[in-house]
Design a protein around this motif. Sequence first.
Motif, PDB file in Angstrom:
ATOM      1  N   ARG A  87      -1.635   5.176  -6.068  1.00  0.00           N
ATOM      2  CA  ARG A  87      -2.999   5.636  -5.785  1.00  0.00           C
ATOM      3  C   ARG A  87      -3.154   6.052  -4.330  1.00  0.00           C
ATOM      4  N   LEU A  88      -2.521   5.313  -3.403  1.00  0.00           N
ATOM      5  CA  LEU A  88      -2.593   5.710  -2.001  1.00  0.00           C
ATOM      6  C   LEU A  88      -1.829   7.006  -1.762  1.00  0.00           C
ATOM      7  N   SER A 131      -9.873   2.671  -2.250  1.00  0.00           N
ATOM      8  CA  SER A 131      -8.558   2.457  -2.864  1.00  0.00           C
ATOM      9  C   SER A 131      -7.751   1.383  -2.144  1.00  0.00           C
ATOM     10  N   LEU A 132      -8.036   1.167  -0.860  1.00  0.00           N
ATOM     11  CA  LEU A 132      -7.286   0.172  -0.097  1.00  0.00           C
ATOM     12  C   LEU A 132      -7.848  -1.235  -0.214  1.00  0.00           C
ATOM     13  N   LEU A 190     -10.626   6.821   0.074  1.00  0.00           N
ATOM     14  CA  LEU A 190      -9.450   6.203   0.685  1.00  0.00           C
ATOM     15  C   LEU A 190      -9.709   4.740   1.004  1.00  0.00           C
ATOM     16  N   ALA A 210      -4.862  -2.228   6.052  1.00  0.00           N
ATOM     17  CA  ALA A 210      -5.539  -0.991   5.636  1.00  0.00           C
ATOM     18  C   ALA A 210      -5.886  -0.126   6.845  1.00  0.00           C
ATOM     19  N   HIS A 258       0.831  -1.212   0.000  1.00  0.00           N
ATOM     20  CA  HIS A 258       0.000   0.000   0.000  1.00  0.00           C
ATOM     21  C   HIS A 258       0.863   1.259   0.000  1.00  0.00           C
TER      22      HIS A 258
END
Length: 309
Positions: free
Chosen positions: A14-15, A81-82, A78, A117, A9
Amino acid sequence: MVHKEMADHIHSWRLSILIALIVLTFTASMYVSLGHIRSAVADTKDPDHLFLYLKLLTATDNSIPPFHVFLSFLAPLLGISLGFDAVNSEQNNGTLTRLMAQPVYRDNFLLAKFVSALLIVSTLFIALALLMIGGGLLFTGVRMEPAELLRVVGFIAITIVYVAFWVSLSVVLSILFKQAATSALTAIGIWLFFTIFFQIVINLVVRAVMPDPAYLTQAELIRYNDVILNLLRIAPNQLYSDAVTTLLMPSVRSLGPVTMEQMAGAIPAPLPLKESVMIVWPQVSGMLAATAGCFALAYSLFMRREIRS
């Protein structure tokens, strides 16, 4: 496994983009709040004028929304995305079959995805809270009261639960759909529905089914508003907004309509933390139940899934 998932991650673009966006909105909100904190505190008619650090999260000059309003929109992204490619990307890359061939239980696999996450989200919001406290201390020189600290901690905890719901929902979609793009679009579609269209649908349904409010008595009008509010609270963003608004604004005494008889004799003073928690406990328990339900559904689907290529 948790360490490996967290590393994946952290190194994903993206994160990084979403964290940069959240930090940017946090910085903008803090800049506006610090610029107008003196006028907000100088307003002695405001029952919250003593809660300086809560003002940093809620005070604004109407040029941009407060930070908790930004989070109601950005936190779901958020969480999505995770988790939107937690399972299907592993299967498409062929790593899921090799991983399950090792002495690794399926529930440990899902827990590693979920816990990693949550650890990243918790670290992010705790860091932002510490930055807010440090910035407020440097700018004002006023120490933080214990009641303010507990309310900020409650705000962080509710935000983490809110993100956890979207993580668990996106993990469910990553199990249902084989392609990561499909699960991501579905999760974003659900988020857009609850954020934009759900209130419109509720208003149309209520107007079509229930009588005109102009012809209702006061008691019937209160029940009418209660029905609308209860339907709107099906949406997770409404639960989150109600909970954090009550915690960050101690002057909020109720989340529903209040009659004049109920307000008779009420002292215009901030509520104690215990009373605010009692008001928001139904919203918090609702988000916890939704998160646990989505995770249980993900566990049930993944345990029955055929993972051999």
